[in-house]
Structure formats: C-alpha cells, structure tokens
Scaffold this active site. Structure first.
Site, PDB file in Angstrom:
ATOM      1  N   THR A 189       4.762 -11.098  -6.792  1.00 11.56           N
ATOM      2  CA  THR A 189       5.784 -11.115  -7.837  1.00 11.56           C
ATOM      3  C   THR A 189       6.851 -10.084  -7.489  1.00 11.56           C
ATOM      4  O   THR A 189       6.685  -9.282  -6.569  1.00 11.56           O
ATOM      5  CB  THR A 189       5.195 -10.761  -9.215  1.00 11.56           C
ATOM      6  OG1 THR A 189       4.641  -9.440  -9.157  1.00 11.56           O
ATOM      7  CG2 THR A 189       4.107 -11.727  -9.619  1.00 11.56           C
ATOM      8  N   VAL A 230       0.156  -2.528  -4.465  1.00  9.48           N
ATOM      9  CA  VAL A 230       1.439  -1.902  -4.801  1.00  9.48           C
ATOM     10  C   VAL A 230       2.498  -2.329  -3.787  1.00  9.48           C
ATOM     11  O   VAL A 230       2.341  -2.118  -2.584  1.00  9.48           O
ATOM     12  CB  VAL A 230       1.316  -0.367  -4.828  1.00  9.48           C
ATOM     13  CG1 VAL A 230       2.661   0.261  -5.196  1.00  9.48           C
ATOM     14  CG2 VAL A 230       0.237   0.061  -5.811  1.00  9.48           C
ATOM     15  N   LYS A 231       3.548  -2.915  -4.299  1.00 13.64           N
ATOM     16  CA  LYS A 231       4.618  -3.448  -3.454  1.00 13.64           C
ATOM     17  C   LYS A 231       5.722  -2.401  -3.317  1.00 13.64           C
ATOM     18  O   LYS A 231       6.305  -1.965  -4.313  1.00 13.64           O
ATOM     19  CB  LYS A 231       5.164  -4.742  -4.081  1.00 13.64           C
ATOM     20  CG  LYS A 231       5.882  -5.673  -3.144  1.00 13.64           C
ATOM     21  CD  LYS A 231       6.162  -6.991  -3.876  1.00 13.64           C
ATOM     22  CE  LYS A 231       6.860  -7.988  -3.002  1.00 13.64           C
ATOM     23  NZ  LYS A 231       7.176  -9.229  -3.764  1.00 13.64           N
ATOM     24  N   ILE A 232       5.992  -2.009  -2.070  1.00 13.64           N
ATOM     25  CA  ILE A 232       6.890  -0.899  -1.769  1.00 13.64           C
ATOM     26  C   ILE A 232       8.042  -1.398  -0.891  1.00 13.64           C
ATOM     27  O   ILE A 232       7.805  -2.114   0.083  1.00 13.64           O
ATOM     28  CB  ILE A 232       6.146   0.221  -1.006  1.00 13.64           C
ATOM     29  CG1 ILE A 232       4.923   0.712  -1.790  1.00 13.64           C
ATOM     30  CG2 ILE A 232       7.081   1.367  -0.664  1.00 13.64           C
ATOM     31  CD1 ILE A 232       5.244   1.529  -2.999  1.00 13.64           C
TER      32      ILE A 232
END
Length: 218
Positions: free
Chosen positions: A27, A86-88
């Site tokens: 997402t 966790v999208k970084i």
C-alpha cells in the site's frame, strides 16, 4: 514467485486472497487516499484490517523523510501487527532507517527504486525487499524489465538476501516477464492478476466440453 496485490481496497484484497494465490499486500498514501482512508487513526486501523484478511507481508509506508521521523513512524507501524513491513523511501535518510530497522529485526521494503545503484545500496543497508517501479520506468521510455534483470544479476553475484519486489506492474506480461527474469515478488492490481487466469482457448474448450456433456445426457 510471490504474488502481492497493490491496493488498499479490502474487497479486492479479499477476492485475491480467496483465489488461493495471494502472498501479501503493498500500500501507499495514494492508495489509502483513493479509498477515502484519511487521518492517522483510520489509516493505522486500516492496516490492521488488511492484516486480518491476508496472512502475509503487508507493506505500510512512512510519511516522514528524516531519520528520526521514519524510525518513530516505522516502530509504530511495526507494532500494529506481526505481518507489517515498514516501507521506506530510497533516500539517504531512508538508508539509515533501513539499517536501524534491520538491526532491530524489523522487516523493511525500500520503495521508489529506479536504478541498480539504488538497489545495491538498499541491499547493503539490509532491506528485506526493494521495490523497483517497472511501470513508471516504462512511462518515461526506459526498460523497466532490464533494470529487474540487472538487479537480479547483482544480487546473485553477492548472495544478497534482499528480495526483488517488482512494483508498478501494469499488466499480465509484466508478471510473466518478471517471473522469467527471476523477480522474487511482484505487486500489481487485481486486474493484472486475474488476467493471468484467462485464455480464449480455455473458454472455447470448456464450452465444448460442457456442450458435449449436455448432448451425452439427452
């Protein structure tokens, strides 16, 4: 090859999951906004709702662009559910955050990858996944599949554990080509996934089988 769906729509996620081939979800803030999910509390709850549908990695993106902010947001996201990744973003501060999370045993997805160099340093920092944006490269007359192939070669050369998550997938041939190259994961819309199921000869053959069966039972 793992199949992720790129959406925040719970019905689409459930439909893909019910097909029996869904491995995870990606997402981003734009997809959340598209579903009318706004406000921190609502967004966090929506991530939990997604995790309750699919038993696999769910990438949840930080908004901060500074190290301290990404760490703060990332730890909050990771605490929501065991499936959260966790999208970084691929920026210098993001690499620092990826290294921090890697040392803490928190999985990360380094997003907005557009070059082999970016993929290399993300793997060096310890990213669990990297997301090269295939479709967006195609949009600017650059061969996104060639980038996937180059990253695959580099990762194999040095036995990186980081998985190549082919993102911005637009259609079924993107999926087939990524599978042929050796991408570990693809993420795309439900339409692209469902298109893999369809073939006109299958439809014609099934119609003929059913017609012959009906004749035999008259």
């Amino acid at each position: 090859m793992k199949f992720f769906i790129d959406t925040a729509n719970l019905q689409e996620i459930a439909e893909a999951n019910n097909m029996g081939i869904l491995d995870g979800v990606t997402t981003n803030p734009s997809l959340m906004a598209k579903e009318g999910i706004t406000g921190k509390a609502n967004i966090l709850q929506h991530y939990i709702n997604i995790c309750n549908i699919v038993d696999g990695p769910v990438s949840a993106e930080v908004i901060a662009t500074d190290f301290e902010g990404m760490v703060r947001e990332g730890e909050e996201l990771a605490a929501l559910h065991k499936n959260i990744v966790v999208k970084i973003p691929m920026i210098a501060e993001g690499l620092k955050a990826i290294k921090y999370f890697s040392n803490k045993g928190i999985r990360t997805n380094c997003t907005l990858i557009f070059s082999a160099g970016q993929a290399l340093v993300a793997a060096k920092a310890g990213a669990t996944y990297i997301s090269p944006f295939l479709g967006r490269l195609d949009d600017v007359s650059t061969d996104g599949l060639q980038l996937i192939e180059q990253i695959r070669l580099i990762y194999d050369n040095y036995a990186f554990d980081t998985e190549i998550l082919a993102a911005s997938v637009r259609h079924p041939m993107h999926i087939i080509n990524c599978a042929s190259i050796g991408a570990d994961v693809m993420t795309g819309p439900l339409s692209a996934i469902k298109a893999l199921v369809k073939h006109p000869l299958t439809d014609i053959g099934l119609q003929q089988f059913l017609a012959d069966h009906a004749k035999g039972n008259q």
